[in-house]
Design an enzyme around this catalytic site. Sequence first.
Site, PDB file in Angstrom:
ATOM      1  N   ALA A   1       1.157 -69.828 -26.804  1.00  0.00           N
ATOM      2  CA  ALA A   1       0.092 -70.113 -25.840  1.00  0.00           C
ATOM      3  C   ALA A   1      -1.270 -70.242 -26.518  1.00  0.00           C
ATOM      4  CB  ALA A   1       0.054 -69.017 -24.782  1.00  0.00           C
TER       5      ALA A   1
ATOM      6  N   ARG B   1      -4.962 -82.777 -23.825  1.00  0.00           N
ATOM      7  CA  ARG B   1      -4.576 -83.827 -22.882  1.00  0.00           C
ATOM      8  C   ARG B   1      -4.873 -83.458 -21.428  1.00  0.00           C
ATOM      9  NH1 ARG B   1       1.325 -84.334 -25.598  1.00  0.00           N
ATOM     10  NH2 ARG B   1       0.735 -82.233 -26.254  1.00  0.00           N
TER      11      ARG B   1
ATOM     12  N   GLY C   1      10.540 -83.815 -28.164  1.00  0.00           N
ATOM     13  CA  GLY C   1      11.316 -83.893 -29.404  1.00  0.00           C
ATOM     14  C   GLY C   1      12.741 -84.326 -29.044  1.00  0.00           C
TER      15      GLY C   1
ATOM     16  N   ALA D   1     -25.210 -60.718  30.633  1.00  0.00           N
ATOM     17  CA  ALA D   1     -25.200 -62.015  29.955  1.00  0.00           C
ATOM     18  C   ALA D   1     -26.618 -62.449  29.592  1.00  0.00           C
ATOM     19  CB  ALA D   1     -24.550 -63.064  30.853  1.00  0.00           C
TER      20      ALA D   1
HETATM   21  C1  UD1 Z   1       6.838 -79.249 -28.165  1.00  0.00           C
HETATM   22  C2  UD1 Z   1       7.962 -79.498 -29.192  1.00  0.00           C
HETATM   23  C3  UD1 Z   1       8.855 -80.608 -28.670  1.00  0.00           C
HETATM   24  C4  UD1 Z   1       9.390 -80.260 -27.313  1.00  0.00           C
HETATM   25  C5  UD1 Z   1       8.271 -79.896 -26.332  1.00  0.00           C
HETATM   26  C6  UD1 Z   1       8.844 -79.311 -25.062  1.00  0.00           C
HETATM   27  C7  UD1 Z   1       7.061 -78.975 -31.390  1.00  0.00           C
HETATM   28  C8  UD1 Z   1       6.510 -79.532 -32.676  1.00  0.00           C
HETATM   29  N1  UD1 Z   1       7.376 -79.855 -30.452  1.00  0.00           N
HETATM   30  O1  UD1 Z   1       6.059 -80.450 -28.103  1.00  0.00           O
HETATM   31  O2  UD1 Z   1       9.946 -80.818 -29.590  1.00  0.00           O
HETATM   32  O3  UD1 Z   1      10.155 -81.333 -26.801  1.00  0.00           O
HETATM   33  O4  UD1 Z   1       7.392 -78.913 -26.896  1.00  0.00           O
HETATM   34  O5  UD1 Z   1       7.884 -79.121 -24.061  1.00  0.00           O
HETATM   35  O6  UD1 Z   1       7.234 -77.780 -31.280  1.00  0.00           O
HETATM   36  N2  UD1 Z   1       1.022 -74.102 -29.570  1.00  0.00           N
HETATM   37  C9  UD1 Z   1       0.483 -73.043 -30.242  1.00  0.00           C
HETATM   38  N3  UD1 Z   1      -0.050 -73.249 -31.487  1.00  0.00           N
HETATM   39  C10 UD1 Z   1      -0.046 -74.461 -32.088  1.00  0.00           C
HETATM   40  C11 UD1 Z   1       0.525 -75.557 -31.383  1.00  0.00           C
HETATM   41  C12 UD1 Z   1       1.052 -75.338 -30.125  1.00  0.00           C
HETATM   42  O7  UD1 Z   1       0.475 -71.916 -29.748  1.00  0.00           O
HETATM   43  O8  UD1 Z   1      -0.528 -74.546 -33.212  1.00  0.00           O
HETATM   44  C13 UD1 Z   1       1.594 -73.872 -28.216  1.00  0.00           C
HETATM   45  C14 UD1 Z   1       0.874 -74.641 -27.127  1.00  0.00           C
HETATM   46  O9  UD1 Z   1      -0.141 -73.847 -26.532  1.00  0.00           O
HETATM   47  C15 UD1 Z   1       1.986 -74.942 -26.134  1.00  0.00           C
HETATM   48  C16 UD1 Z   1       3.239 -74.938 -26.985  1.00  0.00           C
HETATM   49  O10 UD1 Z   1       2.919 -74.317 -28.205  1.00  0.00           O
HETATM   50  O11 UD1 Z   1       2.099 -73.934 -25.144  1.00  0.00           O
HETATM   51  C17 UD1 Z   1       3.772 -76.336 -27.233  1.00  0.00           C
HETATM   52  O12 UD1 Z   1       2.794 -77.106 -27.874  1.00  0.00           O
HETATM   53  P1  UD1 Z   1       2.517 -78.610 -27.467  1.00  0.00           P
HETATM   54  O13 UD1 Z   1       1.409 -79.120 -28.309  1.00  0.00           O
HETATM   55  O14 UD1 Z   1       2.398 -78.717 -26.011  1.00  0.00           O
HETATM   56  O15 UD1 Z   1       3.877 -79.264 -27.972  1.00  0.00           O
HETATM   57  P2  UD1 Z   1       4.600 -80.567 -27.401  1.00  0.00           P
HETATM   58  O16 UD1 Z   1       3.910 -81.774 -27.961  1.00  0.00           O
HETATM   59  O17 UD1 Z   1       4.747 -80.490 -25.950  1.00  0.00           O
HETATM   60 CA    CA Z   2       3.932 -79.249 -24.368  1.00  0.00          CA
END
Ligand code: UD1
Ligand code: CA
Length: 469
Positions: A10, A16, A140, A423
């Site tokens: 998190a 986005r 992914g 009233a």
């Molecule tokens: C990720 C997966 C993808 C999967 C998808 C499912 C990776 C590289 N990709 O992509 O394969 O299909 O989730 O929903 O894992 N976060 C951190 N630290 C970071 C980066 C992210 O805590 O450095 C947390 C974000 O807050 C988020 C979660 O990890 O809650 C997922 O990150 P996000 O950037 O949303 O990954 P996706 O592109 O959705």
């Molecule tokens: Ca995500």
Amino acid sequence: MTSKYAIILAAGQGTRMKSKLYKVLHPVCGKPMVDHVLTEIEKNNMDEIVTVVGHGAEMVEKTLGDRTKYALQAEQLGTGHAVLQAEKLLGDKDGMTLIACGDTPLFTAKTFEELFEYHKSKGAVATVLTAHAENPFGYGRIIRNEIGIVEKIVEQKDATAEEAAVKEINTGVYCFDNKELFAALHQIKNDNAQGEYYLPDVMEIFQKQGKVVAAYQMKNFEESMGVNDRIALSNATKVMRRRINENLMRQGVTLIDPDTTYIDIDVKVGSDTVIEPGVQLKGKTEIGADCYIGAHSEIIDSVIEDGVKVTSSYIEDAIMHKNSNIGPYSHLRPKAEIGENAHIGNFVEVKKATIGKNTKVGHLTYVGDATLGRDINVGCGTVFVNYDGINKHHTTVGDYSFIGSASNIIAPVNIADHAYVAAGSTITDDIDAHDMGIARGRQVNKKGYFDRYPVAEAARIAEEKAKEE
Ligand code: UD1
Ligand code: CA
């Protein structure tokens, strides 16, 4: 028993979302996304839960409190790097570790449990939870070899056309052997399109080491929905809303049109209550049995006891005791308490006031900072004048009293039991039991005065017209 740990990711900003609010704190049906994830994980009796925080760490920690431990990821270098931040807290432990993202609010405890079971039954070091997506864009992709074994997971941005065509996606939920996980995390690299350390890359590492890697495909793609933007947020909310509504209907609540009924996740509703279209029930609201909640009512953090009827009204932080009713078009503001069988009619506002049993406040009235006893009748257009521009003052009205229409009750004032307000009075002094307060000018009739004013001419024109009809 194998120990069970969980890590919730998190730390991301959620670019986005285009929002000041950190992504995982965006609510879905009244609860932040990351709280949904934690709540469902907790149901699996975990030994320890760690949430990885970064962007908005303080706010996330404030939201989740001591239900989880925290690991700080100061710089967001990818999901693999994020998990590594939990190494200090979990690295040396034996057991299984569930990983989920804070932006996938629809997963249920049951799915997590199934994943644990599948992982154990396969004797795997790593099991990824997958789903079939008609539109896999952004997720992914699960790349399996000829005999169906997972070889690796490829991100959208790194995928070849052939890989991108795969419709089996990574839901972002995994189960790992804990120690194997942290060992593998030290080996991942960031030589990919996003220059990030990808958690899914550990699958390929295990695969190459000849370790057992498994994939558990869930039936319901919807549940795995990840929220990266506001469109996905609305889609996830729709799914969650339908789940909440169907649950309530199974428990004996009638929803006239579930598609347009908006009920937060923690709201409770008793059986045989009927809820009309456009109703919004929010926060910690509790509605009893046999109630009627009329169209477009909005009820926030309030208690509505059995048999209450709410017609198109707005109620916040208030209590309605059993068999009372309100509306149409009235407003209960914080700390309004409506007694058993009491009647609040139309265009009435009640704030920080107690209305006793059987008391009627029927029309066009403001009751603020007041304590009203039982069986009182408050006439139309009464104003409890509570504010002097600086302070609020309190009024009491005793049992069985009568407040005549269009009265101003200027606080602070005490009106005893069995008292009567004539009233049109402006009451500034206390009234004793069985007495009447009357405070208005005496009526004087002036002979022939009607004809002195322009209304007389207007009347003459109207009468001419009436004759022509
Ligand atoms: C990720 C997966 C993808 C999967 C998808 C499912 C990776 C590289 N990709 O992509 O394969 O299909 O989730 O929903 O894992 N976060 C951190 N630290 C970071 C980066 C992210 O805590 O450095 C947390 C974000 O807050 C988020 C979660 O990890 O809650 C997922 O990150 P996000 O950037 O949303 O990954 P996706 O592109 O959705
Ligand atoms: Ca995500």
